[in-house]
Write a protein that holds these residues in place. Sequence first.
Motif, short mmCIF file in Angstrom:
data_model
loop_
_atom_site.label_atom_id
_atom_site.label_comp_id
_atom_site.label_asym_id
_atom_site.label_seq_id
_atom_site.Cartn_x
_atom_site.Cartn_y
_atom_site.Cartn_z
N GLY A 50 0.81 -1.21 0.00
CA GLY A 50 0.00 0.00 0.00
C GLY A 50 0.84 1.26 0.00
O GLY A 50 0.63 2.17 -0.81
N LEU A 51 1.83 1.31 0.90
CA LEU A 51 2.71 2.48 0.97
C LEU A 51 3.54 2.62 -0.31
O LEU A 51 3.71 3.74 -0.83
N GLY A 52 4.04 1.48 -0.82
CA GLY A 52 4.84 1.51 -2.04
C GLY A 52 4.05 1.98 -3.24
O GLY A 52 4.56 2.75 -4.08
N THR A 53 2.80 1.55 -3.34
CA THR A 53 1.95 1.97 -4.46
C THR A 53 1.66 3.47 -4.41
O THR A 53 1.70 4.16 -5.43
N LEU A 54 1.38 3.99 -3.22
CA LEU A 54 1.14 5.43 -3.08
C LEU A 54 2.38 6.22 -3.48
O LEU A 54 2.28 7.24 -4.18
N ALA A 55 3.56 5.76 -3.05
CA ALA A 55 4.81 6.44 -3.42
C ALA A 55 5.01 6.39 -4.93
O ALA A 55 5.43 7.38 -5.56
N TYR A 56 4.69 5.24 -5.53
CA TYR A 56 4.84 5.06 -6.98
C TYR A 56 3.93 6.04 -7.74
O TYR A 56 4.35 6.66 -8.73
N LEU A 57 2.70 6.17 -7.29
CA LEU A 57 1.75 7.08 -7.96
C LEU A 57 2.23 8.52 -7.88
O LEU A 57 2.08 9.30 -8.83
N ILE A 58 2.82 8.89 -6.75
CA ILE A 58 3.33 10.26 -6.59
C ILE A 58 4.52 10.50 -7.51
O ILE A 58 4.61 11.51 -8.21
N ILE A 59 5.46 9.54 -7.53
CA ILE A 59 6.68 9.70 -8.33
C ILE A 59 6.37 9.73 -9.83
O ILE A 59 7.02 10.45 -10.59
N THR A 60 5.37 8.95 -10.25
CA THR A 60 5.00 8.93 -11.67
C THR A 60 3.98 10.02 -12.00
O THR A 60 3.36 9.99 -13.06
N ARG A 61 3.80 10.96 -11.07
CA ARG A 61 2.94 12.14 -11.28
C ARG A 61 1.49 11.77 -11.58
O ARG A 61 0.79 12.47 -12.33
N GLY A 62 1.04 10.67 -11.02
CA GLY A 62 -0.35 10.25 -11.22
C GLY A 62 -0.69 9.94 -12.66
O GLY A 62 -1.85 10.07 -13.07
N GLN A 63 0.29 9.50 -13.44
CA GLN A 63 0.05 9.22 -14.86
C GLN A 63 0.04 7.73 -15.20
O GLN A 63 -0.28 7.36 -16.32
N ILE A 64 0.41 6.87 -14.22
CA ILE A 64 0.45 5.43 -14.48
C ILE A 64 -0.43 4.71 -13.46
O ILE A 64 -0.08 4.64 -12.28
N PRO A 65 -1.57 4.15 -13.87
CA PRO A 65 -2.45 3.44 -12.94
C PRO A 65 -1.96 2.01 -12.70
O PRO A 65 -2.50 1.04 -13.24
N ALA A 66 -0.92 1.88 -11.88
CA ALA A 66 -0.32 0.56 -11.63
C ALA A 66 -0.29 0.27 -10.14
O ALA A 66 0.06 1.15 -9.34
#
Length: 434
Positions: free
Chosen positions: A55-71
Amino acid sequence: MNKRNPNAVLDVKEVPKWNQWIILSIQHLFAMFGATILVPMLVGLEPAVALLSSGLGTLAYLIITRGQIPAYLGSSFAFIVPIITAKELDGPESVMIGCFVAGLVYGIVALLLKALGTGWLFTVLPPVVVGPIIMVIGLSLAPTAVDMAMYQTVDNEKFYSLESVVVALITLTVTIIASIFLKGFLKLIPVLIGVVCGYVVAYFFGLVNLEPVKEADWLALPNLLVPYVTYTPDFSWTVVWLIAPVAFVTLAEHTGHQMVLSKVIDRNLIQKPGLHRSVFGDGIATMIGSAIGGPPLTTYGENIGVLAITRVFSVFVIGGAAVAAILFSTIGKVSALISSIPTAVMGGVSILLFGIIASSGLRMLIENKVDFSQQRNLIIASVILVIGIGGAFIQIGDFTLSGMALATLAGILLNLILPGRTKVDPEEMFQTEN
């Protein structure tokens, strides 16, 4: 700026209504749940921590990818064998250091991708190298799956159990039936369905102990492994060399997922926000996981499948699933219930999952039309398979390079040295309209 995808029910940046938001996010949680908790159970880590780190890793990923990759990011199967081996050598604390370094490898590769582009990555890790390495991952795990399906352990003594075999076979059968015959969303969660059915059967065989579930509190924080808080890190080069090189395998998997996801949402994610940003997000997520005692993370094909079927591409839905995973990790009875799943049940689903991993490596070779009439391709694949599955290692003093890490290194070197190498153009591997 990307135009709105006309085929999307909800596009990447669109926010769903709150009631839809909850349901759609829970759907993604179920899609990743079975596989994400399976990895820590196999390697002896706590499933609740894996949920929290995903959960924490996914939230960090969404932030780093600027909310452009729904993964969505969940536990990576590629690290199972190295983690088990490293734990036997040096304990779980050193494993976390190795996993953290694997995240650093992602960061270094991300910087290189930013500076040099993507071409070099496909030169170092073409399908003829990555395919056999993925096969090694699955086939190396085969003995683990079979042992879990056939044996029980009581007082540190392992013995053959017919009940375990029956439970494992029923679990395997249900999982296969669910993956082949069910439709829609249910087709995406065959592992979860198989585990639930296997658990019920195991209960009637007397293999389930529910006392820890009854005694567990409803609200309970996971048992985290935090450096300098719960333990003092002990750096081991042997463990690092066991775990960190696996990052190169998951890098290839990650790139493949980005290409598939680009096709699903009709946006070229390799270009925008860029593979470097996506890889960096995955690396940061893995480092976050290792900092609290969770396994390395990777993008999940199951959740990409959910996107393809529902055509709901909203990153807010993915973020909601991440928040739900964090909340689940704090429910003590859920953690206890997960821990009560018998090894025979996990062995049953593992037979299929580990076989699928090996088969996906073969599929990569076929889809990329790797020509085994060429001697160089035959040599590269053969050396990787035998070194990886055979457990070969090189030891110099306290330094050991073994298993998958040695097989990966051998494959990369052979591919770069042997004549006849063909250039792989990633731009030709997928096309999008935007």
